[in-house]
Write a protein that holds these residues in place. Structure first.
Motif, short mmCIF file in Angstrom:
data_model
loop_
_atom_site.label_atom_id
_atom_site.label_comp_id
_atom_site.label_asym_id
_atom_site.label_seq_id
_atom_site.Cartn_x
_atom_site.Cartn_y
_atom_site.Cartn_z
N SER A 56 0.81 -1.22 0.00
CA SER A 56 0.00 0.00 0.00
C SER A 56 0.84 1.27 0.00
N TRP A 57 2.17 1.12 0.14
CA TRP A 57 3.03 2.31 0.10
C TRP A 57 3.14 2.89 -1.30
N ILE A 114 -0.42 4.91 7.48
CA ILE A 114 0.51 4.06 6.74
C ILE A 114 0.51 2.67 7.37
N ILE A 125 6.71 8.97 2.08
CA ILE A 125 6.99 8.58 3.46
C ILE A 125 8.35 9.13 3.89
N ARG A 180 2.54 6.70 -2.26
CA ARG A 180 2.67 7.46 -1.02
C ARG A 180 4.02 8.16 -0.93
N ASN A 208 7.12 6.47 8.21
CA ASN A 208 5.93 7.22 8.58
C ASN A 208 5.43 8.04 7.38
N ALA A 209 4.13 8.25 7.31
CA ALA A 209 3.55 8.99 6.19
C ALA A 209 3.90 10.46 6.27
#
Length: 438
Positions: A100-101, A118, A106, A104, A111-112
């Motif tokens: 799922s990263w 996250i 990070i 994204r 950490n998001a």
């Protein structure tokens, strides 16, 4: 609950430490904190919390150990820290990537940095993992479509290849990296922005990459205002994320910008830990650290995918002999040099083709393709040697057939380097053949 949800839940549970070792601050010096009480349980690279009860606690990293003390480098301001304050260890050093990263942004701790929670993956990857056993690696793989004619032909990129992108500041390095992110064949793109200016992270994500690029990308960012341990960790985290997707059987493209800032961050940490400075201020541990990072990329085994990597290097004053650039040239499978003079006359990407090389050749091209590449390089070399004479008006056409051919071909080849390719590698070679008159 499905198996994926259960894996995520178990990962979150494992990340909870019911008992955490506690030490005490015994000395506060310029930039470092000396802690007692952790030497029996701590290891180099372990993370700790300083000022844990404060409104804004600060994290630190253990950079030196003795039988009685641990030396901690904080990653922020520790105003108000006092002798005797608690220092609490955190549970893990590694990172737990999750599918799922993708899409994204990070930080180096997993950490998001963008909106939303996250998830942690089921497996923790060590930051300084070992490379694949060289006897188990495949050879370099198939030639990749890149979306750029010059990299489809003259500087081919193949699966598992590692190349360096050598550039000064403001010559178009970030734009070229974005072209790689958008155009190179890959399942997942992992991008490390190491020591990047804060305003440029969002600009790179939203304007340069855009929604299309982010659909298959993971961006790990540590801005220039973060502590050296965070900037150094950024490269390791990006490599661990790339290894996660590689182990899932995916073809991964890793873009690291830049190895120079990674080396600079390590220099700050090593000097704070008491290591002696060497050439250009870099301690002796810097070059093995860079080599170890690069060796983790490359072809995988028969059961995994590959990590194709582009490592950018900032070369001040186009000094290709400085330690970081010199080390990478010897380790990687090719290098691309961006030249300021070419950028100043308005040609982008400002690739100096005669100083750039892909070590995937000649194997990455057929015999006819290699002949076209050889002709193009020969013409560019002839023009380079005679350019001053031509520009000064000292050359008369018809004097030398080779120079005449180079003068005729140069504008076409110069334009060819800037062109994108939407059709494929075969079409790129057809265009190159037209430029050289084959």
């Amino acid at each position: 609950m499905n198996s994926i949800g259960l894996d995520v839940l178990m990962s979150e549970v494992r990340a909870i430490a019911p008992v955490r070792p506690v030490g005490r601050v015994i000395a506060i010096k310029s930039g470092t904190i000396t802690v007692a009480g952790l030497s029996d349980v701590a290891a180099l690279g372990d993370l700790v919390w300083l000022n844990e009860t404060a409104e804004r606690p600060v994290q630190g990293e253990i950079i030196s150990l003795s039988t009685e003390e641990a030396l901690v480098l904080p990653n922020g301001q520790v105003d108000g820290l006092q002798i005797g304050d608690r220092v609490v260890m955190t549970p893990q050093q590694g990172v737990a990537p999750h599918s799922s990263w993708i899409g994204r942004v990070i930080d180096p701790y997993g950490n998001a940095l963008d909106d939303g929670p996250i998830l942690r993956g089921p497996k923790i990857y060590p930051l300084r993992g070992a490379p694949i056993n060289p006897t188990e690696r495949r050879g370099l793989g198939a030639r990749l479509e890149t979306g750029m004619k010059v990299f489809n032909t003259l500087l081919p990129l193949v699966r598992g290849q590692r190349i360096g992108l050598f550039s000064g500041s403001g010559i178009g390095k970030s734009t070229l990296l974005a072209r790689f992110a958008l155009g190179v064949q890959a399942d997942v793109v992992v991008i490390a922005l190491i020591g990047e200016r804060g305003r440029e992270v969002r600009e790179f994500v939203e304007r340069v990459l855009g929604a299309e690029g982010m659909q298959r990308s993971v961006v790990i960012a540590a801005t220039s205002d973060t502590a050296p341990m965070v900037r150094r960790r950024c490269a390791w985290t990006a490599m661990a994320v790339a290894e996660h997707f590689r182990d899932e059987g995916k073809q991964v493209l890793l873009l690291a910008d830049s190895v120079t800032r990674f080396a600079d961050a390590h220099r700050e940490i090593a000097l704070a830990a008491g290591e002696a400075a060497g050439l250009r201020g870099y301690p002796p541990s810097t070059m093995p650290l860079i080599t170890a990072l690069c060796e983790r990329a490359g072809p995988g085994t028969d059961q995994t995918g590959d990590i194709t990597a582009v490592f950018s290097v900032l070369v001040a004053g186009s000094d290709m002999e400085e330690p970081v650039a010199d080390t990478l040239r010897g380790v990687l499978d090719g290098h691309v040099v961006l030249d300021r003079k070419i950028a100043e006359r308005g040609r982008f990407p400002a690739i100096d083709l005669l100083r750039s090389v892909s070590r995937s050749l000649p194997g990455a091209a057929t015999e006819p393709e290699n002949a076209i590449i050889s002709s193009a390089r020969s013409l560019l070399g002839t023009y380079d040697r005679s350019e001053m004479m031509v520009q000064a008006g000292l050359y008369t056409m018809g004097t030398d057939a080779n120079i005449d051919a180079a003068i005729a071909a140069f504008p076409k080849l110069d334009t060819f380097i800037t062109m994108r390719e939407d059709v494929g590698i075969t079409a790129s070679f057809q265009s190159l053949a037209q430029c050289v008159g084959d």
